[in-house]
Design a protein around this motif. Structure first.
Motif, PDB file in Angstrom:
ATOM      1  N   ASP A 199       2.792 -16.080  35.303  1.00  0.00           N
ATOM      2  CA  ASP A 199       1.826 -15.646  34.294  1.00  0.00           C
ATOM      3  C   ASP A 199       1.869 -14.138  34.067  1.00  0.00           C
ATOM      4  O   ASP A 199       1.153 -13.631  33.202  1.00  0.00           O
ATOM      5  CB  ASP A 199       0.415 -16.053  34.714  1.00  0.00           C
ATOM      6  CG  ASP A 199      -0.055 -15.355  35.993  1.00  0.00           C
ATOM      7  OD1 ASP A 199       0.779 -15.170  36.909  1.00  0.00           O
ATOM      8  OD2 ASP A 199      -1.244 -15.009  36.087  1.00  0.00           O
ATOM      9  N   ARG A 218       0.888 -19.316  30.258  1.00  0.00           N
ATOM     10  CA  ARG A 218      -0.262 -18.562  29.746  1.00  0.00           C
ATOM     11  C   ARG A 218      -1.463 -19.500  29.624  1.00  0.00           C
ATOM     12  O   ARG A 218      -1.612 -20.217  28.649  1.00  0.00           O
ATOM     13  CB  ARG A 218       0.109 -17.947  28.399  1.00  0.00           C
ATOM     14  CG  ARG A 218      -0.863 -16.916  27.895  1.00  0.00           C
ATOM     15  CD  ARG A 218      -0.254 -16.090  26.788  1.00  0.00           C
ATOM     16  NE  ARG A 218      -1.211 -15.154  26.248  1.00  0.00           N
ATOM     17  CZ  ARG A 218      -1.665 -15.187  24.990  1.00  0.00           C
ATOM     18  NH1 ARG A 218      -1.188 -16.104  24.152  1.00  0.00           N
ATOM     19  NH2 ARG A 218      -2.550 -14.318  24.573  1.00  0.00           N
ATOM     20  N   ARG A 219      -2.315 -19.466  30.644  1.00  0.00           N
ATOM     21  CA  ARG A 219      -3.465 -20.367  30.708  1.00  0.00           C
ATOM     22  C   ARG A 219      -4.738 -19.612  30.318  1.00  0.00           C
ATOM     23  O   ARG A 219      -5.014 -18.534  30.851  1.00  0.00           O
ATOM     24  CB  ARG A 219      -3.615 -20.940  32.118  1.00  0.00           C
ATOM     25  CG  ARG A 219      -2.423 -21.777  32.593  1.00  0.00           C
ATOM     26  CD  ARG A 219      -2.707 -22.358  33.960  1.00  0.00           C
ATOM     27  NE  ARG A 219      -1.574 -23.077  34.527  1.00  0.00           N
ATOM     28  CZ  ARG A 219      -1.319 -24.365  34.318  1.00  0.00           C
ATOM     29  NH1 ARG A 219      -2.122 -25.069  33.534  1.00  0.00           N
ATOM     30  NH2 ARG A 219      -0.274 -24.949  34.883  1.00  0.00           N
ATOM     31  N   PHE A 225      -4.038 -13.539  30.704  1.00  0.00           N
ATOM     32  CA  PHE A 225      -3.895 -14.286  29.455  1.00  0.00           C
ATOM     33  C   PHE A 225      -3.796 -13.344  28.255  1.00  0.00           C
ATOM     34  O   PHE A 225      -2.927 -13.498  27.393  1.00  0.00           O
ATOM     35  CB  PHE A 225      -5.075 -15.243  29.274  1.00  0.00           C
ATOM     36  CG  PHE A 225      -5.032 -16.024  27.991  1.00  0.00           C
ATOM     37  CD1 PHE A 225      -4.272 -17.180  27.890  1.00  0.00           C
ATOM     38  CD2 PHE A 225      -5.751 -15.606  26.878  1.00  0.00           C
ATOM     39  CE1 PHE A 225      -4.229 -17.910  26.711  1.00  0.00           C
ATOM     40  CE2 PHE A 225      -5.713 -16.322  25.696  1.00  0.00           C
ATOM     41  CZ  PHE A 225      -4.947 -17.472  25.614  1.00  0.00           C
ATOM     42  N   GLU A 234       6.925 -19.279  25.990  1.00  0.00           N
ATOM     43  CA  GLU A 234       5.552 -19.408  26.466  1.00  0.00           C
ATOM     44  C   GLU A 234       5.120 -20.873  26.509  1.00  0.00           C
ATOM     45  O   GLU A 234       5.431 -21.654  25.610  1.00  0.00           O
ATOM     46  CB  GLU A 234       4.631 -18.633  25.526  1.00  0.00           C
ATOM     47  CG  GLU A 234       3.167 -18.739  25.816  1.00  0.00           C
ATOM     48  CD  GLU A 234       2.318 -17.995  24.799  1.00  0.00           C
ATOM     49  OE1 GLU A 234       1.210 -18.486  24.502  1.00  0.00           O
ATOM     50  OE2 GLU A 234       2.761 -16.928  24.303  1.00  0.00           O
ATOM     51  N   ALA A 236       1.482 -23.269  27.802  1.00  0.00           N
ATOM     52  CA  ALA A 236       0.101 -23.231  28.266  1.00  0.00           C
ATOM     53  C   ALA A 236      -0.098 -24.076  29.512  1.00  0.00           C
ATOM     54  O   ALA A 236      -1.127 -23.972  30.175  1.00  0.00           O
ATOM     55  CB  ALA A 236      -0.840 -23.699  27.163  1.00  0.00           C
TER      56      ALA A 236
END
Length: 250
Positions: A199, A218-219, A225, A234, A236
């Motif tokens: 991340d 990318r949470r 974030f 990318e 999620a």
């Protein structure tokens, strides 16, 4: 956003933990306080144990306080926790305490909902037909902590899924390309066939500079974030990453 790789182009996937497989909030809100409450007792009663003594010597060296007693070392460790400093001796001592806490049943690790199933799928595909990947972990947390994390998951031990563990001591700092080169040399996988999931942009950049493939995980709600993942592919969540066979069906 879906990210696809040719199933025959990736031999190894290297996983970050905090913010990638697992929530940073669990580490900060559960694990950090757990270790911090126990530093004093560890230093007082087990300071002669080789691993503890080596870590304490490293704390003194990094702090520039060669004469620091156990109480002062505890203060330094607490300050490093507050600053979220990724100091190797801090991670070593945290790892000792966390591993013992996991083994006693006082701690159970956290994984995002899709992660364990996806990892099992990727590993189960590793049947020698060219469609699977080997899984490794590279985290700032110590190898001892990583092993405990994967041993004491909510779904039981996941150790059979992981081929090796790397930290800042046996590989190096996570934002330096040479650390990723060291891992490539250790696992014997070509850098161009190694995929890193993290991340943090600085880690992704370092891995890419070492020749690795990268995906930024990318949470929403994670600390990095808003920083994004730069020019890296990318996703999620892990189930947005797939390995697709391009071989024709006969």
């Amino acid at each position: 956003m879906t990210v696809q790789f040719d199933a025959g182009s990736v031999d190894a996937v290297v996983l970050d933990i905090e913010g990638t497989t697992s929530a940073t909030g669990f580490v900060v809100d559960v694990l950090y306080p757990y270790a911090r409450e126990r530093f004093g007792a560890l230093l007082a009663s087990r300071g002669d144990e080789p691993e503890v003594a080596r870590a304490v010597a490293q704390v003194r060296e990094l702090a520039g306080e060669p004469g620091a007693d156990a109480g002062r070392v505890e203060q330094i460790l607490g300050a490093w926790v507050d600053a979220d400093r990724k100091a190797t001796p801090l991670k070593t001592l945290q790892g000792i305490l966390w591993a013992e806490g996991f083994a006693r049943g006082e701690l159970v690790s956290h994984f995002y909902p899709e992660v364990i199933g996806v990892l099992r799928g990727w590993s189960a595909d590793g049947d020698g037909d060219g469609g699977g990947v080997r899984l490794y972990v590279y985290s700032s947390g110590s190898v001892a902590a990583q092993r405990a994390w994967f041993t004491y998951s909510p779904e039981g031990s996941l150790m059979e899924l992981v081929s090796g563990f790397y930290d800042t001591e046996n590989a190096g700092p996570k934002q330096e390309p040479d650390s990723y080169r060291a891992i490539s040399a250790a696992v014997g996988v070509d850098p161009g066939r190694t995929l890193f999931l993290s991340d943090r942009l600085g880690e992704l950049d370092a891995a890419r500079d070492a020749g690795w493939l990268t995906v930024g995980v990318r949470r929403a709600g994670e600390p990095y974030f808003a920083a994004g993942v730069g020019g890296h592919p990318e996703a999620a969540a892990f189930d947005e990453i797939s390995f697709v066979s391009t071989r024709s069906v006969r």
